[in-house]
Design a protein around this motif. Structure first.
Motif, PDB file in Angstrom:
ATOM      1  N   PRO B 304       0.816  -1.214   0.000  1.00 37.43           N
ATOM      2  CA  PRO B 304       0.000   0.000   0.000  1.00 37.43           C
ATOM      3  C   PRO B 304       0.851   1.265   0.000  1.00 37.43           C
ATOM      4  O   PRO B 304       0.336   2.351  -0.281  1.00 37.43           O
ATOM      5  CB  PRO B 304      -0.800  -0.124   1.295  1.00 37.43           C
ATOM      6  N   ARG B 305       2.149   1.155   0.314  1.00 36.45           N
ATOM      7  CA  ARG B 305       2.985   2.359   0.361  1.00 36.45           C
ATOM      8  C   ARG B 305       3.585   2.664  -1.005  1.00 36.45           C
ATOM      9  O   ARG B 305       4.324   1.849  -1.561  1.00 36.45           O
ATOM     10  CB  ARG B 305       4.115   2.160   1.383  1.00 36.45           C
ATOM     11  N   PRO B 306       3.275   3.851  -1.548  1.00 36.48           N
ATOM     12  CA  PRO B 306       3.796   4.216  -2.868  1.00 36.48           C
ATOM     13  C   PRO B 306       5.322   4.144  -2.935  1.00 36.48           C
ATOM     14  O   PRO B 306       5.882   3.718  -3.950  1.00 36.48           O
ATOM     15  CB  PRO B 306       3.329   5.653  -3.065  1.00 36.48           C
ATOM     16  N   VAL B 307       5.994   4.544  -1.859  1.00 38.74           N
ATOM     17  CA  VAL B 307       7.458   4.572  -1.884  1.00 38.74           C
ATOM     18  C   VAL B 307       8.013   3.172  -2.142  1.00 38.74           C
ATOM     19  O   VAL B 307       8.945   2.997  -2.930  1.00 38.74           O
ATOM     20  CB  VAL B 307       8.009   5.134  -0.561  1.00 38.74           C
ATOM     21  N   LEU B 308       7.412   2.183  -1.517  1.00 44.84           N
ATOM     22  CA  LEU B 308       7.859   0.802  -1.713  1.00 44.84           C
ATOM     23  C   LEU B 308       7.589   0.334  -3.135  1.00 44.84           C
ATOM     24  O   LEU B 308       8.433  -0.299  -3.766  1.00 44.84           O
ATOM     25  CB  LEU B 308       7.121  -0.117  -0.743  1.00 44.84           C
ATOM     26  N   PHE B 310       7.289   2.140  -5.759  1.00 45.30           N
ATOM     27  CA  PHE B 310       8.197   2.864  -6.649  1.00 45.30           C
ATOM     28  C   PHE B 310       9.588   2.231  -6.637  1.00 45.30           C
ATOM     29  O   PHE B 310      10.172   1.945  -7.684  1.00 45.30           O
ATOM     30  CB  PHE B 310       8.282   4.328  -6.200  1.00 45.30           C
ATOM     31  N   ASN B 342       0.158   7.201  -8.646  1.00 43.20           N
ATOM     32  CA  ASN B 342       1.466   7.835  -8.766  1.00 43.20           C
ATOM     33  C   ASN B 342       1.988   7.619 -10.187  1.00 43.20           C
ATOM     34  O   ASN B 342       2.253   6.504 -10.613  1.00 43.20           O
ATOM     35  CB  ASN B 342       2.420   7.220  -7.734  1.00 43.20           C
TER      36      ASN B 342
END
Lengths: 179, 886
Positions: B304-308, B310, B342
């Motif tokens: 669920p985390r965009p940073v991960l 990405f 994103n």
């Protein structure tokens, strides 16, 4: 950045909802003049302002820089690192900054509150990163370091001791877990 | 601006009123700063003023030298206050003011006192401030305290000293290096961050000592490093050690791989990512080593985390460039990321899919891409366009939908780089896929109707002039071109006139109409346009005899026979006189470029914008180079140039590689020589070739290299004659001969006397594959069926035991030197059989198609059935001979 060097933060930005500076800190020479810094901020703001970075930190790659960011009310938090940087390290710096500010502003994370406690924000930045090297990412420790020294001073935590601040934080956490 | 009735603006006004920095002004704040000088310090007031000063600096306001000095001096007075909050602000402002070295003296003693204070925070902060502002001489004075601080029991103090050490290492390395023992102790610290900072510093101190780094990594990978950040560092250092070991020829099981793999199971995600990335970046990573890393990255894709997401998709994207098959397992997760909120993630997912996808998914992908193309940044769009170009080359059958996509985005808004990427892609597609030519040219025509970039317009006009006349209906382009003459600036008008002339010359039926159009251009307001029009009118008005025709053709289509640089210099040196400028006086030799210039060229643009690089490489470049040498001009058209073959080991005194240029009845060896010894100048460099093992070849001539200075490559040539149109093969042994002259390194001047010497090079072979040119076909099946079945030759071959099917396929492809079609060069992982489609043109311009079917049994024995169709039976047989003898 050579691949085997220490993780480095290039800058940390705290902008308002119009992209104006609240507090910024640059650690690299990529933006030598104030004009270069301003245009970078404008660029980053224009590229990110339409995204929804309120629940989870967002991320983008602009001009060979990794930028992680998160918004709360009218405040926009950014952390920039080099193209080859580990995104999750940058994200942990961002989260540390974001949560520490939330603690220091007693969950009132908005521009006016931040400006009124700008000394705390500056101290917070100072305790997190030293010339690009990560000093601390744990929000409680960062806020603790900042608050400990403000207790005697005029700082807005005058009526609130660190213990109280931490209690607020716990409460905040509990709330966010419940929702 | 303010509308009192609108609620929102109301709020806004309120906000402004509350802002503590409303209407703040530098002069006033500097006045306020006088409060620092008061005998009785008011901590609260002073803190506020410092905050205001910091605010001004932060907003980009700058203080003059005098102002800064004044503030600095008054701030130093605040050290007398015991208030901790104020002290903290004092530290901050001192760092911001960055005082000069003579000012630093004033605060040194106060800061040193704080460095030894009982309050931990004072110690930590004073260290950071002091180390930020002092120079080398002062540093030796406080060194003792810093070493003590590194082993301080308070982790904050210890970290402050270590991090300061990291910064000081850049300016005073000899001092910081003396702290190794204390730093070593820091690594054992129980505090996670101290461990991290200590490890970073220790590595920096020892980074040039390969053995020490290797030992450090060796000991730490066994022990437990507590901090995730330190663990990330350790992974980076481990990769470095692995690289170094590989560079120094250590073979066998890859060392430390197990450590990296174990980090994939670490509890901190940043460590997992760091390890996964390290594994994917290992030199020559195998698919078995990759698998566990890909698996954890695949899990991240659905986080669920965009940073991960990405981080994972970015890493997989890189892997897909080198190991597309390894990433295909993630395709389903990747497809769901196309609709990711994103856009960076979506772009990366798409370009990854474009690299790993198969032919059937192209259309679906294109549809998904179209939807989101409009709301991403140009730099992402360029990435997508590049990916689409390579996709089109891979799956020529799909050119229609890809071309439509490119022409659509060409019409939309975009910057120069983006537009150029699209135009380059269309040009590449037109060149590679003949079927795409007409539609592609029309798309380009439409684009120049409304193109704001002069550079692109002129490039496209030039390209039209070359390709347009050979199409089925050249007249339809004329309107677009002539419109330019009316609507554009002089540069574009001139280019359009040249293009018109080319059409007029190539297409007889258009000649009268073009002549009319050109006549109109004679009245243009610009000199260049008028000159060109007049010139071309006289060329077109020629009497049509064969002789003038050829001259005109050379004039219009031939390339400039001299290097542009030389032309430019000659023109600059030409002084206006009675005597006309003579193009024959321009030297044709390509001057070797100085090293610096070559490095600056770095990334060369490809496609349309590529400037002719000297020394030339690539087919066009070779052709230009060879045609500039008069001796070779009579050989006719260059059929093929091989890739450079190295004739020396890496890192020898003289580096030589050779390119084989095949002509109909000649073979030219181009020896690219580099002198790697700064103290030597080589002259009369020649290659003596022994062709006793190549019976059908006889040496015609050779062209020596006059002078070969240090590090600027030059070329020597040797020419052989062979029976015309025959794919003669043979082996050649080479010896480099030259005269060595010593060079004085300080002056760079060579001595007069030289010594003759020679240097043995490796042997060179001309093989049958050298007579095959890679030429793709857009539709293999149609091409296959259009060839006469009678001329088909089939045979089966056993290829023996091989590591994998891929290896066997590659060996056959390399042997034949043909173009793989329809993406058949990629082989699914663990496949047991595969069919490869190849096409090419054999010497004598004979089109050849090959269908190679491979099968592997349980003992990894590989068999191949090779079906060849060619326009000439003898060539089909020749292909079988190549395989049989290979």
């Amino acid at each position: 950045m050579s691949p085997d060097s220490c993780p480095l933060v290039k800058n940390i930005l705290l902008l308002d909802s119009e992209g104006k500076r609240v507090a910024v800190k640059y650690y690299s020479d990529d933006w030598p003049t104030n004009a270069a810094k301003l245009s970078f901020e404008k660029y980053v703001f224009s590229k990110t302002s339409k995204t929804n970075a309120r629940t989870e930190a967002e991320i983008t790659l602009l001009d060979s820089n990794i930028i992680v960011y998160k918004f709360a009310q009218d405040l926009h938090f950014f952390v920039t690192g080099g193209e080859n940087e580990n995104e999750l390290i940058l994200a942990s710096v961002l989260q540390g900054f974001f949560d520490a500010v939330a603690l220091l502003l007693r969950s009132n994370v908005e521009k006016m509150e931040a400006l009124e406690n700008l000394d705390l924000i500056f101290l917070c930045l100072d305790e997190m990163v030293d010339q690009g090297v990560v000093l601390e990412t744990d929000p409680n420790v960062i806020a603790g370091k900042v608050a400990m020294q403000s207790t005697e001073a005029s700082g807005s935590l005058s009526e609130q001791t660190l213990t109280q601040a931490l209690a607020t934080a716990r409460e905040h956490l509990a709330r966010s877990l419940l929702t | 601006m303010a509308q009192p009735l609108v609620k929102k603006d109301d709020d806004h006004d309120d906000e402004l009123e509350y802002s503590p920095f409303m209407g703040i002004e530098k002069g006033a704040v500097l006045q306020e700063a006088r409060v620092f000088n008061d005998p009785q310090v008011d901590p609260r007031r002073c803190s506020q003023v410092i905050t205001k000063l910091l605010y001004l600096l932060n907003q980009g306001e700058s203080f003059t030298k005098v102002e800064a000095t004044e503030v600095f001096f008054s701030v130093t007075k605040l050290f007398q206050s015991k208030d901790t909050g104020l002290r903290r602000m004092v530290y901050l402002i001192i760092k911001e003011l960055s005082p000069s070295s003579d000012e630093v003296i004033i605060v040194t003693s106060s800061l040193m006192k704080d460095m030894n204070s009982k309050i931990d925070m004072y110690r930590a902060n004073a260290i950071r401030v002091l180390c930020r502002i002092i120079d080398g001489t002062l540093l030796t004075q406080i060194e003792r305290y810093l070493k003590q601080a590194i082993v301080d029991k308070n982790p904050v103090v210890s970290s402050a000293a270590l991090v300061s050490g990291l910064h000081l290492l850049k300016t005073n390395p000899e001092i910081v290096k003396r702290w190794s023992n204390e730093v070593q102790e820091g690594i054992q610290s129980r505090s996670a961050l101290v461990q991290f900072h200590a490890l970073a510093l220790l590595h920096q101190i020892r980074q040039n000592d390969r053995l020490a780094v290797s030992k450090l990594v060796g000991s730490l990978t066994r022990g437990s490093v507590r901090s995730p950040l330190a663990q990330c560092l350790l992974i980076r250092y481990t990769s470095q050690v692995i690289r170094d070991m590989a560079n120094h020829g250590q073979s066998g099981e890859r060392p430390f791989y197990e450590f990296l793999e174990s980090c994939l199971r670490h509890k901190a995600e940043m460590v997992i990512l760091e390890a996964a990335r390290a594994i994917t970046e290992l030199d020559g990573v195998t698919s078995r080593e990759l698998t566990p890393a890909i698996t954890v990255l695949q899990l991240f894709l659905s986080s669920p985390r965009p940073v991960l997401r990405f981080a994972a998709v970015r890493t997989l994207n890189k892997v897909a460039m080198t190991h597309p098959m390894a990433v295909t397992n993630c395709n389903i997760d990747m497809e769901s990321l196309i609709s990711d909120q994103n856009r960076s993630i979506a772009t990366l997912a798409i370009t990854t899919l474009l690299k790993t996808g198969n032919e059937s998914s192209v259309e679906r992908l294109m549809k998904q891409i179209t939807n989101f193309m409009s709301d991403i940044a140009d730099e992402f769009k360029i990435v997508v366009v590049d990916a689409i170009r390579s996709l089109c080359v891979k799956f020529p059958l799909k050119y229609r939908s890809l071309m439509t996509f490119l022409s659509n985005i060409l019409r939309e808004e975009g910057g120069f780089e983006y537009k150029r990427a699209i135009v380059d892609s269309i040009v590449t597609i037109i060149r590679d896929i003949p079927d795409a030519k007409e539609s592609g040219l029309l798309h380009l025509c439409e684009f120049i109707e409304d193109c704001e970039f002069t550079y692109l317009s002129t490039q496209i006009l030039h390209f039209l002039g070359i390709e347009g006349p050979n199409t089925s209906d050249p007249s339809k382009y004329i309107r677009y071109i002539y419109n330019r003459v009316h609507l554009e600036n002089a540069t574009v008008r001139a280019a359009a006139v040249s293009t018109l002339a080319k059409f007029g010359f190539m297409v007889e039926s258009l000649k009268p109409r073009i002549t009319v159009l050109l006549k109109r251009c004679i009245y243009d307001s610009d000199d260049e346009v008028r000159d060109r029009a007049t010139l071309y009118l006289s060329v077109l008005g020629g009497d049509g005899t064969v002789d003038t025709d050829k001259e005109s053709k050379d004039f219009l289509f031939g390339s400039l026979e001299v290097p542009l640089v030389n032309m430019e210099t000659s023109l600059k040196n030409y002084e206006p006189s009675e005597e006309a400028f003579d193009i024959n006086s321009v030297p044709k030799e390509v001057k070797s470029q100085p090293l610096a210039e070559k490095k600056a060229q770095g990334k060369k643009p490809t496609g349309l914008g590529a400037p002719p690089a000297a020394p030339a490489s690539g087919f066009d470049g070779y052709e230009r180079l060879l045609s500039s040498i008069p001796e070779f001009a009579a050989f006719g058209k260059l059929f093929k140039s091989s890739l450079p073959v190295e004739l020396t080991e890496a890192e020898t005194e003289y580096a030589v590689n050779v390119v084989k240029h095949i002509f109909d009845s000649h073979v030219v060896f181009q020896y690219n020589c580099t002198n790697t010894i700064p103290e030597q100048l080589l002259e009369r460099v020649n290659v003596i070739v022994d062709a006793s093992e190549a019976e059908e070849f006889s040496e015609v001539t050779s062209k020596a290299l006059n002078s070969l200075p240090y590090d600027s490559p030059g070329q020597a040539f040797v020419v052989f004659e062979k029976p015309a149109g025959v794919p003669a093969v043979g082996k050649f042994s080479n010896t480099l001969t030259f005269v060595v002259k010593e060079v004085d390194p300080s002056t760079g001047e060579a001595e007069d006397d030289g010594v003759e010497d020679e240097y043995q090079l490796e042997d060179l072979e001309v093989v049958a594959g050298d007579y095959m040119v890679k030429v793709g076909v857009s539709n293999f099946r149609n091409a296959w069926e259009s060839m006469d079945e009678e001329d088909e030759r089939v045979d089966e071959y056993g290829l023996g035991q091989r590591e994998s099917l891929g290896e066997a396929v590659k060996a056959v492809m390399d042997l034949l030197g043909m173009q793989t079609c329809e993406g058949t060069e990629t082989i699914p992982l663990n496949a047991r059989s595969h069919t490869c489609l190849l096409s090419g043109v054999y010497i004598g311009n004979v089109k050849v198609l090959v269908r190679a079917q491979f099968g592997m049994d349980s003992s990894k024995d590989i068999a191949m059935k090779l079906t060849v169709r060619a326009e000439d039976v003898s060539v089909a047989e020749a292909i079988h001979e190549i395989v049989a003898s290979g």
